[in-house]
Design an enzyme around this catalytic site. Structure first.
Site, PDB file in Angstrom:
ATOM      1  N   ASP A 336       0.811  -1.222   0.000  1.00  0.00           N
ATOM      2  CA  ASP A 336       0.000   0.000   0.000  1.00  0.00           C
ATOM      3  C   ASP A 336       0.839   1.264   0.000  1.00  0.00           C
ATOM      4  O   ASP A 336       0.306   2.362  -0.152  1.00  0.00           O
ATOM      5  CB  ASP A 336      -0.957   0.006   1.204  1.00  0.00           C
ATOM      6  CG  ASP A 336      -2.012  -1.076   1.068  1.00  0.00           C
ATOM      7  OD1 ASP A 336      -2.554  -1.509   2.092  1.00  0.00           O
ATOM      8  OD2 ASP A 336      -2.273  -1.511  -0.071  1.00  0.00           O
ATOM      9  N   VAL A 358       2.555  -8.596  -4.476  1.00  0.00           N
ATOM     10  CA  VAL A 358       1.301  -8.908  -3.775  1.00  0.00           C
ATOM     11  C   VAL A 358       0.098  -8.907  -4.710  1.00  0.00           C
ATOM     12  O   VAL A 358      -0.718  -9.831  -4.699  1.00  0.00           O
ATOM     13  CB  VAL A 358       1.081  -7.930  -2.594  1.00  0.00           C
ATOM     14  CG1 VAL A 358      -0.247  -8.208  -1.897  1.00  0.00           C
ATOM     15  CG2 VAL A 358       2.235  -8.031  -1.601  1.00  0.00           C
ATOM     16  N   ARG A 428     -12.105   7.625   0.401  1.00  0.00           N
ATOM     17  CA  ARG A 428     -12.301   6.277   0.957  1.00  0.00           C
ATOM     18  C   ARG A 428     -11.212   5.952   1.969  1.00  0.00           C
ATOM     19  O   ARG A 428     -11.432   5.301   2.976  1.00  0.00           O
ATOM     20  CB  ARG A 428     -12.272   5.219  -0.153  1.00  0.00           C
ATOM     21  CG  ARG A 428     -13.554   5.051  -0.921  1.00  0.00           C
ATOM     22  CD  ARG A 428     -13.507   3.770  -1.759  1.00  0.00           C
ATOM     23  NE  ARG A 428     -13.224   2.620  -0.895  1.00  0.00           N
ATOM     24  CZ  ARG A 428     -12.688   1.486  -1.361  1.00  0.00           C
ATOM     25  NH1 ARG A 428     -12.352   1.366  -2.622  1.00  0.00           N
ATOM     26  NH2 ARG A 428     -12.478   0.463  -0.543  1.00  0.00           N
TER      27      ARG A 428
HETATM   28  C1  EPZ Z   1      -5.787  -6.094   2.648  1.00  0.00           C
HETATM   29  O1  EPZ Z   1      -6.559  -6.547   1.554  1.00  0.00           O
HETATM   30  C2  EPZ Z   1      -5.904  -4.571   2.649  1.00  0.00           C
HETATM   31  N1  EPZ Z   1      -7.307  -4.187   2.813  1.00  0.00           N
HETATM   32  C3  EPZ Z   1      -5.366  -4.008   1.333  1.00  0.00           C
HETATM   33  O2  EPZ Z   1      -5.422  -2.587   1.407  1.00  0.00           O
HETATM   34  C4  EPZ Z   1      -3.895  -4.424   1.198  1.00  0.00           C
HETATM   35  O3  EPZ Z   1      -3.389  -3.948  -0.017  1.00  0.00           O
HETATM   36  C5  EPZ Z   1      -3.826  -5.966   1.237  1.00  0.00           C
HETATM   37  O4  EPZ Z   1      -4.409  -6.436   2.472  1.00  0.00           O
HETATM   38  C6  EPZ Z   1      -2.387  -6.466   1.165  1.00  0.00           C
HETATM   39  O5  EPZ Z   1      -1.616  -5.885   2.158  1.00  0.00           O
HETATM   40  C7  EPZ Z   1      -7.836  -4.186   4.065  1.00  0.00           C
HETATM   41  O6  EPZ Z   1      -7.203  -4.561   5.041  1.00  0.00           O
HETATM   42  C8  EPZ Z   1      -9.263  -3.722   4.168  1.00  0.00           C
HETATM   43  P1  EPZ Z   1      -4.903 -10.145   0.947  1.00  0.00           P
HETATM   44  P2  EPZ Z   1      -6.880  -8.143   1.416  1.00  0.00           P
HETATM   45  O7  EPZ Z   1      -6.018 -11.102   1.215  1.00  0.00           O
HETATM   46  O8  EPZ Z   1      -7.130  -8.722   2.755  1.00  0.00           O
HETATM   47  C9  EPZ Z   1      -4.628 -12.822  -2.984  1.00  0.00           C
HETATM   48  C10 EPZ Z   1      -5.904  -0.418   0.674  1.00  0.00           C
HETATM   49  O9  EPZ Z   1      -5.555   0.298  -0.263  1.00  0.00           O
HETATM   50  N2  EPZ Z   1      -5.743 -13.577  -2.388  1.00  0.00           N
HETATM   51  O10 EPZ Z   1      -3.722 -10.116   1.865  1.00  0.00           O
HETATM   52  O11 EPZ Z   1      -7.923  -8.285   0.372  1.00  0.00           O
HETATM   53  C11 EPZ Z   1      -5.057 -11.425  -3.398  1.00  0.00           C
HETATM   54  O12 EPZ Z   1      -5.631 -11.452  -4.693  1.00  0.00           O
HETATM   55  C12 EPZ Z   1      -6.209  -1.880   0.414  1.00  0.00           C
HETATM   56  O13 EPZ Z   1      -6.048  -0.043   1.855  1.00  0.00           O
HETATM   57  C13 EPZ Z   1      -6.196 -14.733  -3.020  1.00  0.00           C
HETATM   58  O14 EPZ Z   1      -5.682 -15.114  -4.067  1.00  0.00           O
HETATM   59  O15 EPZ Z   1      -5.477  -8.658   0.863  1.00  0.00           O
HETATM   60  C14 EPZ Z   1      -3.750 -10.667  -3.366  1.00  0.00           C
HETATM   61  O16 EPZ Z   1      -3.047 -10.882  -4.565  1.00  0.00           O
HETATM   62  C15 EPZ Z   1      -5.913  -2.293  -1.006  1.00  0.00           C
HETATM   63  N3  EPZ Z   1      -7.223 -15.429  -2.462  1.00  0.00           N
HETATM   64  C16 EPZ Z   1      -2.996 -11.304  -2.192  1.00  0.00           C
HETATM   65  O17 EPZ Z   1      -3.630 -12.600  -1.995  1.00  0.00           O
HETATM   66  C17 EPZ Z   1      -7.822 -15.028  -1.293  1.00  0.00           C
HETATM   67  O18 EPZ Z   1      -8.749 -15.716  -0.816  1.00  0.00           O
HETATM   68  C18 EPZ Z   1      -3.067 -10.518  -0.892  1.00  0.00           C
HETATM   69  O19 EPZ Z   1      -4.422 -10.361  -0.572  1.00  0.00           O
HETATM   70  C19 EPZ Z   1      -7.357 -13.847  -0.661  1.00  0.00           C
HETATM   71  C20 EPZ Z   1      -6.307 -13.134  -1.228  1.00  0.00           C
END
Ligand code: EPZ
Length: 447
Positions: A336, A358, A428
């Site tokens: 982020d 990521v 947001r």
């Molecule tokens: C959290 O999202 C944050 N959002 C994101 O912040 C942040 O970028 C992200 O973590 C990574 O640090 C909140 O906390 C509300 P992940 P999250 O599950 O939980 C893949 C911002 O700008 N994945 O750690 O959705 C996914 O596609 C936002 O504040 C799967 O494939 O992130 C990604 O490539 C943007 N399957 C990676 O893992 C799943 O079931 C990390 O996703 C879940 C995730």
């Protein structure tokens, strides 16, 4: 009617009206206009972390009764989560001027997240764990992806199934049901933050011991664990990244202060760095972002850290050097802060390489920086930046929360005026961050 500003009450859905009362402009601004503003100087406070408060608000569903949260930022995502909790039947009162939120979950009458809410905020998926744990069911509209990636929820669902949850797609809804959640040994193939949080919350009320192996342990997850423990949950964290949860019968409502936003802190540090200024953040927690601070030091910026890691001061170098890094789960470089850091590297001497590991499509801000005169090429999941002498203000488009911040940071250094559309992304993720930047000397107009 849940949001109180002065002596007026508003419904969470009245976001446009709310803005005019809180951000003192009549209509939702179209642009953020940033004039070149060099040598930002001063001290600012921080707000509560968006990526901690959203999941903490969802976790309040685990306990019956009234909880109180402090240090809650007034951002569009928080207001959206207020609307979701009310949709489920919670009584919510939010006092944005005090950053205090009261949530009473005594009368939860629904376990369904409608598409209108899910489409606006993916973090709505985080109510699944609490609803399944307390009520044995959760119906969510399938969360779409977003511009930075497909963002599936397969890790959440595969592991809920291991806990005995039956899942059925019914039109645009995913219906989850579990007569009795089962404790399980859950292994995450990737330390997903959302999956860790959802499964952790579900396990707190699941009889027996549940393990989450290869869990995410970001500071925001640790803040959630602190809140759950104060509710009475029995959670232990084992190195390197296993969370063990001994389920309990019931959890109690709590009072909790949300952690400071390390992403806001990083953005403010970069605003001072790119303008050759200096800034003091007395509430920043250095240990939440040590790799990021290391990269700022390698650029040549002077970083001073307060006692016990509390408080960060930056004094910018006038000759910033190129650095390279890869984004990674905590404690690695936070994805982020990738876009905001890229803004600073556009003006650093030499060649930098950013490896985004990521998300699969988190370079949409590159095109916008190129419009400003930046020299960047993309090769797969790597961006190669060759520092230039100047950036030039122009019209640019923000594509997500963090790119909106990155473009504001670039606009502070760019000659002339930068007009950034996509103000809703900015709203947001931040509570009036433009006012803090203006306090430091930035020339910003929302119009
Ligand atoms: C959290 O999202 C944050 N959002 C994101 O912040 C942040 O970028 C992200 O973590 C990574 O640090 C909140 O906390 C509300 P992940 P999250 O599950 O939980 C893949 C911002 O700008 N994945 O750690 O959705 C996914 O596609 C936002 O504040 C799967 O494939 O992130 C990604 O490539 C943007 N399957 C990676 O893992 C799943 O079931 C990390 O996703 C879940 C995730």
């Amino acid at each position: 009617m849940s949001i109180v500003i002065g002596n007026k009450q508003f419904a969470a859905q009245e976001w446009q009206t709310l803005q005019s009362h809180f951000f003192s402009h009549d209509v939702d601004p179209e642009f953020i206009c940033v004039e070149q503003s060099l040598d930002l100087q001063g001290e600012v406070s921080l707000v509560g972390a968006k990526n901690a408060v959203l999941v903490i608000m969802a976790s309040l569903l685990l306990a019956e009764g009234k909880s109180v949260l402090h240090n809650v930022p007034f951002s569009a995502d928080v207001v959206q989560m207020v609307a979701l909790l009310e949709e489920l039947g919670a009584q919510v009162m939010f006092y944005p001027e005090l950053n205090v939120l009261e949530v009473d979950t005594t009368n939860i009458g629904s376990c369904q997240v409608p598409p209108s809410i899910m489409k606006k905020m993916r973090a709505s998926v985080l109510v699944m764990g609490p609803l399944l744990a307390r009520f044995g069911k959760a119906d969510i509209a399938l969360p779409g992806g977003c511009l930075i990636g497909a963002r599936p929820i397969d890790f959440h669902l595969k592991n809920f199934a291991k806990m005995g949850v039956s899942l059925e797609v019914d039109g645009e809804f995913l219906r989850a049901h579990a007569a009795q959640l089962k404790c399980a040994n859950l292994i995450l193939e990737y330390p997903s933050i959302g999956a860790t949080e959802n499964l952790l919350m579900a396990a707190t009320l699941t009889q027996g011991k549940t393990r989450i192996v290869n869990a995410a342990l970001e500071p925001e997850v640790i803040d959630l664990i602190a809140l759950l423990r104060s509710m009475g949950a029995r959670i232990t964290v084992h190195a390197p990244a296993t969370i063990e949860i001994e389920g309990v019968e019931q959890l109690r409502p709590v009072e909790h202060t949300v952690m400071m936003d390390r992403l806001e802190a990083g953005s403010l540090l970069l605003a001072a760095a790119i303008t050759g200024g200096s800034i003091r953040l007395p509430h920043a927690v250095a240990t939440d972002m040590e790799v990021f601070l290391l990269k700022l030091q390698e650029m040549g910026h002077e970083i001073e850290i307060g006692v016990n890691g509390r408080g960060v001061t930056l004094c910018a170098t006038k000759q910033p050097q190129a650095v390279s890094f890869a984004t990674a789960p905590y404690p690695g470089f936070p994805t982020d802060l990738q876009a905001p850091m890229m803004a600073a590297l556009c003006l650093a001497q030499g060649k930098s390489v950013i490896h985004e590991t990521v998300f699969e499509n988190r370079f949409l801000h590159v095109r916008e920086f190129q419009k400003m005169g930046a020299q960047i090429s993309i090769e797969g999941d790597r961006a190669k930046i060759t520092g230039v002498e100047e950036l030039y203000g122009t019209s640019v488009i923000a594509t997500d929360i963090r790119s909106s911040c990155a473009l504001v940071i670039a606009g502070l250094a760019a000659k002339g005026t930068t007009a950034i559309t996509g103000v809703h992304h900015w709203r947001r993720g931040y509570q009036a961050l433009e006012k803090k930047l203006m306090h430091l000397g930035a020339k910003i107009v929302m119009n």
